[in-house]
Design an enzyme around this catalytic site. Structure first.
Site, PDB file in Angstrom:
ATOM      1  N   GLU A 103       0.832  -1.205   0.000  1.00 40.03           N
ATOM      2  CA  GLU A 103       0.000   0.000   0.000  1.00 40.03           C
ATOM      3  C   GLU A 103       0.867   1.255   0.000  1.00 40.03           C
ATOM      4  OE1 GLU A 103      -2.781   0.634   3.256  1.00 40.03           O
ATOM      5  OE2 GLU A 103      -3.759   2.241   2.139  1.00 40.03           O
ATOM      6  N   LYS A 232      -7.976 -16.269  14.992  1.00 40.16           N
ATOM      7  CA  LYS A 232      -8.158 -15.904  13.583  1.00 40.16           C
ATOM      8  C   LYS A 232      -9.606 -15.654  13.183  1.00 40.16           C
ATOM      9  CE  LYS A 232      -3.909 -18.351  12.396  1.00 40.16           C
ATOM     10  NZ  LYS A 232      -3.233 -19.419  11.691  1.00 40.16           N
ATOM     11  N   ASP A 307       2.255 -14.750  12.161  1.00 40.70           N
ATOM     12  CA  ASP A 307       1.167 -15.411  11.434  1.00 40.70           C
ATOM     13  C   ASP A 307       0.193 -14.340  10.935  1.00 40.70           C
ATOM     14  OD1 ASP A 307      -1.165 -16.786  10.671  1.00 40.70           O
ATOM     15  OD2 ASP A 307      -0.700 -18.444  12.027  1.00 40.70           O
ATOM     16  N   HIS A 418      -2.665   9.702  -1.197  1.00 43.42           N
ATOM     17  CA  HIS A 418      -2.735   8.432  -1.925  1.00 43.42           C
ATOM     18  C   HIS A 418      -2.677   8.651  -3.432  1.00 43.42           C
ATOM     19  CE1 HIS A 418      -3.277   5.380   1.281  1.00 43.42           C
ATOM     20  NE2 HIS A 418      -3.466   6.497   1.976  1.00 43.42           N
TER      21      HIS A 418
END
Ligand SMILES: CC(C)(COP(=O)([O-])OP(=O)([O-])OC[C@H]1O[C@@H](n2cnc3c(N)ncnc32)[C@H](O)[C@@H]1OP(=O)([O-])[O-])[C@@H](O)C(=O)NCCC(=O)NCCSC(=O)C[C@@](C)(O)CC(=O)[O-]
Ligand SMILES: NC(=O)C1=CN([C@@H]2O[C@H](COP(=O)(O)OP(=O)(O)OC[C@H]3O[C@@H](n4cnc5c(N)ncnc54)[C@H](OP(=O)(O)O)[C@@H]3O)[C@@H](O)[C@H]2O)C=CC1
Length: 423
Positions: A103, A232, A307, A418
């Site tokens: 990004e 998760k 992770d 951006h």
């Protein structure tokens, strides 16, 4: 590694059904096996996998504990932010934080936040709670039996500790929290996993403890993970009780620094935080009352071998901002320096940041080099201090990201940033 014909020969064997795709490492080295899989994939999909096959890591090491059916490696650009002064319970000093992301504008933004924090004398950070959880679910006959199991667990925690800790030389069982729903009993085991993120460690330890519960009570294990862990998945229990490290970073920034470096005022950043991160998040039913903690958590996780799926829990963060009178710059030792004419207090509290400096992906080459940048590769002294320090530095990175993005929103610079950097 073999000559170029070996992958073709192996690929042919898979095509003819003589070998399974995942069995190639039984017949050759890992690099050749990956090359054979790429050949198969290229033939079947018309994709060209030249770049995926051009990797620097050791395929043997990767296939040993990190990936199956390996074809190559994904490469993510890595940047760095800092240096930023962190006065933590474990982290102490100036740090550069590596961030892996695709990004555009993210690294620039976090870097701006770090430079503002550094200009204010650094941030404080503390791990306030630590414990990795695994919660198996057991079947019982009904509520009477459930109550008996819960009582037995309460009276026999020592036996469960003995069983769990027999599987690890580092892990310690801290607690077993019990939950009953009808004829299901959930036991939420909480471990101090030291410098490991600890999911394998906790799962293996819990298997032993669950066996004792089955042997000694009427409970029957249905699943070693019963989702009350909760790993998760977005879950309020992690936001409330914590999972992995609960960690907070905060900073006090003089008004002049906010105005010069962030092009806005403490009041405007406070209002943006209140209306966006608090009111907007509440209306959205969000678990994360922050702007983009997940951005920094994800980029730091990818860089340092955490992770990636646990970014879900890592985004359980609350950002607070207050325009204060007579604010003093942080002096990175918990005290304060010169009084100025007001400024900004900002904090980020990440409830469930699951990080390690040993195990999992941390051993791989780019990931362990990134941990070297932080001075945190491997086990700490005392054990657990490296993972605590990593949590504190990521929290300061998240704080930097919050400050910079809130300021960009308050000064209406988000879309132009951006446009300039991200497309
Ligand atoms: C882009 C900036 C930083 C410009 O900000 P600026 O103040 O105009 O930049 P500057 O040129 O004056 O530089 C200020 C400092 O920024 C850093 N900086 C500046 N440029 C670079 C660069 N190329 N590489 C590395 N660092 C850079 C650097 O620290 C520099 O200080 P210096 O070192 O020069 O003294 C600013 O406009 C900004 O931060 N914008 C916000 C962008 C942002 O935070 N994006 C995050 C992702 S958004 C998203 O994913 C989530 C979202 C938005 O959907 C969540 C939500 O709903 O809120
Ligand atoms: N099993 C599961 O259900 C899940 C697994 N994972 C995966 O689990 C992996 C992470 O598990 P994790 O247990 O952290 O890692 P590992 O399975 O790689 O185990 C780490 C081991 O390192 C040893 N160790 C050496 N020094 C230290 C130290 N200073 N502090 C702590 N441990 C030390 C410990 O051995 P010892 O115990 O012998 O002391 C520990 O068990 C990741 O790959 C993740 O993707 C993720 C989610 C779920």
């Amino acid at each position: 590694m073999s000559d170029g014909s070996e992958p073709s020969r192996l690929a042919e064997k898979v095509r003819e059904g003589e070998l399974r795709l995942h069995e190639l490492e039984d017949h050759t080295d890992s690099e050749t096996a990956a090359a054979a899989r790429r050949q198969l994939l290229e033939a079947e999909t018309d994709a060209e996998l030249e770049t995926i096959g051009d990797f620097a890591l050791d395929a043997e090491q990767a296939t040993d504990a990190n990936v199956e059916n390996m074809v190559g490696a994904a490469q993510i650009p890595m940047g760095v932010v800092g240096p930023v002064q962190v006065a933590g319970g474990a982290a102490d000093g100036e740090y550069y934080l590596p961030l892996a992301t695709t990004e555009g504008a993210l690294v620039a933004s976090v870097n701006r936040g770090c430079s503002v924090i550094a200009g204010a004398g650094g941030a404080d950070a503390r791990v306030t709670k630590s414990g990795m959880t695994r919660a198996p679910v057991f079947r019982v006959g009904g509520i009477a039996e459930a109550e008996a199991v819960v009582s037995w667990v309460g009276e026999n925690t020592e036996r469960l500790r003995e069983a769990a800790e027999s599987t690890t030389s580092h892990g310690e069982l801290l607690d077993v929290d019990t939950y009953v729903v009808g004829d299901s009993v959930f036991l939420r085991f909480v471990y101090d996993t030291k410098d490991a993120m600890g999911m394998n460690m906790a799962t293996i330890a819990t298997r032993e403890a669950a066996q004792v519960v089955e042997d000694e009570t009427a409970a029957s294990l249905v699943a070693l993970s019963g989702n009350l862990c909760s790993d998760k998945k977005p879950a309020a229990i992690n936001a409330v009780e914590g999972r992995g490290r609960s960690v907070t970073a905060d900073v006090k920034i003089p008004r002049e620094t906010v105005e010069e470096r962030l092009h806005t005022t403490p009041e405007a950043i406070e209002e943006a935080n209140t209306r966006k991160n608090l009111v907007g998040s509440a209306k959205a039913g969000s678990l994360g009352f922050n702007a983009h903690a997940a951005n920094v958590v994800a980029a730091a996780f990818l860089a340092t071998g955490q992770d990636a799926a646990q970014v879900v829990e890592g985004s359980n963060a609350i950002t607070t901002v207050e325009a204060r009178d007579g604010v003093s710059a942080s002096d990175a030792s918990g005290g304060s320096s010169d009084e100025s004419d007001g400024g900004l207090y900002a904090s980020v509290s990440l409830a469930s940041l699951e990080v390690g400096t040993v195990g999992g992906g941390t051993k791989l080459p780019t990931q362990s080099e990134a941990l070297d940048v932080l001075g945190l590769r491997g086990g700490g002294d005392p054990a657990g201090s490296n993972a605590d320090a990593l949590a504190e530095i990521i929290a300061v990175g998240a704080l930097a990201g919050e400050l910079s993005l809130l300021a960009a929103l308050a000064s209406r610079h988000l879309s132009s940033a951006h446009e300039d950097l991200g497309r």
